[in-house]
Structures are given as structure tokens and as C-alpha cells.
Design a protein around this motif. Sequence first.
Motif, PDB file in Angstrom:
ATOM      1  N   ASN A 276      46.432  29.337  67.855  1.00 51.92           N
ATOM      2  CA  ASN A 276      47.018  29.092  66.540  1.00 51.92           C
ATOM      3  C   ASN A 276      48.131  28.056  66.627  1.00 51.92           C
ATOM      4  O   ASN A 276      48.250  27.178  65.760  1.00 51.92           O
ATOM      5  CB  ASN A 276      47.547  30.400  65.958  1.00 51.92           C
ATOM      6  CG  ASN A 276      48.071  30.233  64.547  1.00 51.92           C
ATOM      7  OD1 ASN A 276      47.309  30.084  63.601  1.00 51.92           O
ATOM      8  ND2 ASN A 276      49.395  30.240  64.406  1.00 51.92           N
ATOM      9  N   PHE A 365      40.914  28.725  64.352  1.00 51.93           N
ATOM     10  CA  PHE A 365      42.309  28.755  63.940  1.00 51.93           C
ATOM     11  C   PHE A 365      42.628  27.464  63.201  1.00 51.93           C
ATOM     12  O   PHE A 365      42.196  26.382  63.588  1.00 51.93           O
ATOM     13  CB  PHE A 365      43.228  28.927  65.148  1.00 51.93           C
ATOM     14  CG  PHE A 365      43.033  30.233  65.844  1.00 51.93           C
ATOM     15  CD1 PHE A 365      43.800  31.335  65.493  1.00 51.93           C
ATOM     16  CD2 PHE A 365      42.049  30.385  66.816  1.00 51.93           C
ATOM     17  CE1 PHE A 365      43.602  32.563  66.114  1.00 51.93           C
ATOM     18  CE2 PHE A 365      41.847  31.609  67.444  1.00 51.93           C
ATOM     19  CZ  PHE A 365      42.618  32.697  67.090  1.00 51.93           C
ATOM     20  N   SER A 367      45.901  25.655  60.508  1.00 54.06           N
ATOM     21  CA  SER A 367      47.236  25.793  59.935  1.00 54.06           C
ATOM     22  C   SER A 367      47.478  24.613  58.998  1.00 54.06           C
ATOM     23  O   SER A 367      48.264  23.709  59.278  1.00 54.06           O
ATOM     24  CB  SER A 367      48.292  25.833  61.044  1.00 54.06           C
ATOM     25  OG  SER A 367      49.555  26.192  60.525  1.00 54.06           O
ATOM     26  N   LEU A 388      51.260  32.904  64.016  1.00 57.60           N
ATOM     27  CA  LEU A 388      50.182  33.859  63.761  1.00 57.60           C
ATOM     28  C   LEU A 388      50.789  35.195  63.351  1.00 57.60           C
ATOM     29  O   LEU A 388      51.586  35.797  64.081  1.00 57.60           O
ATOM     30  CB  LEU A 388      49.346  34.014  65.039  1.00 57.60           C
ATOM     31  CG  LEU A 388      48.043  34.799  64.922  1.00 57.60           C
ATOM     32  CD1 LEU A 388      47.064  34.117  63.983  1.00 57.60           C
ATOM     33  CD2 LEU A 388      47.405  34.951  66.310  1.00 57.60           C
TER      34      LEU A 388
END
Length: 392
Positions: A276, A365, A367, A388
Motif C-alpha cells: 500500500n 493496492f 491510493s 492502510l
Amino acid sequence: MTFGRSEFEARYERLRTALRETGMDAVLVTNPETVEYLGAGAGLDLAWYRQFSRSIDFPTIAVVPETGVPTLIVHNVFEDVVRQATDGACELRTYYEGEARSYVPPTVDTLTDICPAEPNVGIEIGAGTTTDLKLGMPLGAMQAIQERLPHAEFLDAGDVLRSVRMAKTDAERSCIRRATAAIDAAFERVFAEIEPGMSETDVVAICNRLVSEHGARPVWTLACTNPFEILPRPDVTLDPGDTLFLDIGATVGGYHSDYNRMAVVGEPSAEQIEHNRMAAAVTNELADAVEPGTTPADIVDLCRAEYRSRGLGSTLGLTSETKIGHSIGLTLSEAPQLTGYDETTLEPGMVLCIEPAVLTDEAFFMSEQIVIVTDDGGEIVSSADQELASIT
């Protein structure tokens, strides 16, 4: 909320400038979002109006000449709403449902009134690209308009219309910032309210409530565990060890914002935390590289280099190895697209959603960040914590 007369007059002038450069005498616009951009709803937060005014059966039509006053042709039910929104920036003509295609005659009359005898008229023909601006009326109705204007030449105005919409005005960016702030606020609370054993649709309900509480309209929420599915599932629960991809979308005044954060049910492993963090680090590196004059293809090239430097291989996104995001505005995904083949020059005012993915054997993952192109770089406006989260 409305933008007011000066906002739309500035948009019309921007479009007129583009028309002069292409030799078009006018554009005939039917794509719902672009018609909104030209006065028929942008800045209004009326869900009922936006839902019904986008009907292909009762289209709103914009005719913007290279010189002269623009005209919006609207169903009589929408007249007062549009008149309030534009505040006299354009003329209005109305039609009724007395017969099929009752909007065709006023459209023909408008073009006849404001165009030369043998005009070049831009329409949304479409070339088949991702962000094509499609017709917002039946093809038969457009053909009827063309048949009644035999001396007109109809040209594809897709590139022109896309170009005027790509760089957002101050008023547009304000709406996007407010929608983003509502998502920021939702992410501050949502993971504390989610409990193990809840379904994906339970999570969506929490997100929608939180977005609404902070003054935006929820329009898009993905709450997906593995295996990844676009639609949240009522029969899939959050079990220990699951990764949760949570992507929240909201609108203010019809303008979108959309970004995600990740969580694990229970305590995340060191490997999950690292994956992440790598996704977040790559995303932020790309956001820092945004500046006027670069292109989406440049950003994708940098993404590949960042992946190689971290030993992540060549996969950049979930659906394509050349796409790592998109722009956002009156639609959830619009031009320019963050792809390896988009050579659009980035300009101040453009709003980008940067979302490269790190894929592992068990999960992915991401972001995502919302980035506004400024005069001297890129401004990240999404503020939720990128660490995370743990759902306990």
C-alpha cells in the motif's frame, strides 16, 4: 447554487475563440454534459432536473454561433430552471411534447436565424475515442435537422468541445474541491464505522450517508473485497484478512470528485502495509511531476520508471497496462485520459485523478489522488490518510 451570467459568458467566448480557429460558424450541441457546461444546468444541484433533462427523448440543445448570442432550446418544463441558471447569458427557446421530435423545428429556426446562408455547423459526430462527446438526441432527429438545412455542412466538433471543457474555471474547480472535501470527511470516519461481518453494500450505505452529511451528493461508491467486482455485493461480507478497496465518488453542482483508500479486516501484514505504501509513493511521485506542458503520456512513462525502480514490473493499472487515471468534471471520467497514448498538453485548471495500482497474487493496492494542474505544478486536493487502515 448557480454560477451566474458572467461564468457562462466567459465559457461562450472561449468556445467562440475555438470556432474562429476552426472556421466553424456555429456548434449544435446535444451531449448532455456539454449542454450543461454551456448553461443548461452546470452549477445547479437539482437531482430531479439533471435526471430528466438528460433524457434523449426530451433533449436540451445548445446552439452557439461564432458571433452573436447563444441559444438554448429546452423542454418547457425546464425553462424556469435554465433561465435562473444562465441569468440572461443566452436566449431560450422552448418546445412542448405535442408531437415527436418537437425540438427539431426550433433548432432549425435557430440555426437559420443566426448562421450565414451556407454555414459550417459543428456537431458531435464522434471518432470512437474513450472520451467522445456523443449525440444527446436520436440519430433520426439529427438527420431531420440536417435534411432541413441542405446548404449547411456538418463537421465534427468533438475536439473543439472537448478542448474548451478540459481546463476548469474557478467556479468549476470550487465545486470539485467541495465534493473532494466531502469525500475527505467521509474517509476520516468511515473505517471506524465499518465492522467485520458487514456486507459490501453495508459499507456503501455508510459512505453515502457520510458524504451527504458533508454537503455533497453521493454518486459512486465501490466497496469491494477480493475477488474484485465493480458492483458491491450484499452477500459478500468483510472477513478477517480481506482487503477492502473503497472508492468514493461525490458531486457538488454536477461536478464530480472520486478517489479511493484501502483497508484490511483485522491487522494488516507487513507485506500488505508495504504494498500500500508503494502504491501511495508512486502516486505521489506522479502528482509531484504534474505541471503545465507535460502530457499524460509523460506521466505514464514516469510511472513505468517508478515501477521499475521499485521492482514492480510493468503492470500499471487494473484494466490496462497503459492507463493510470483520468480527468474529472461534469462526468466521472473525461479528457484528457492518463494513458500512454494521450499526448494532450496539460494546462492550468485541468483536474486529474491519478490511480496506478500495485497488483499482488492476493490483492491489489491503490491510493488515488485528485490533482489540479496549476501555473507552476500540481496541487493535491484529496487529503485522506494514505496509510492502510485496519477494520476491527
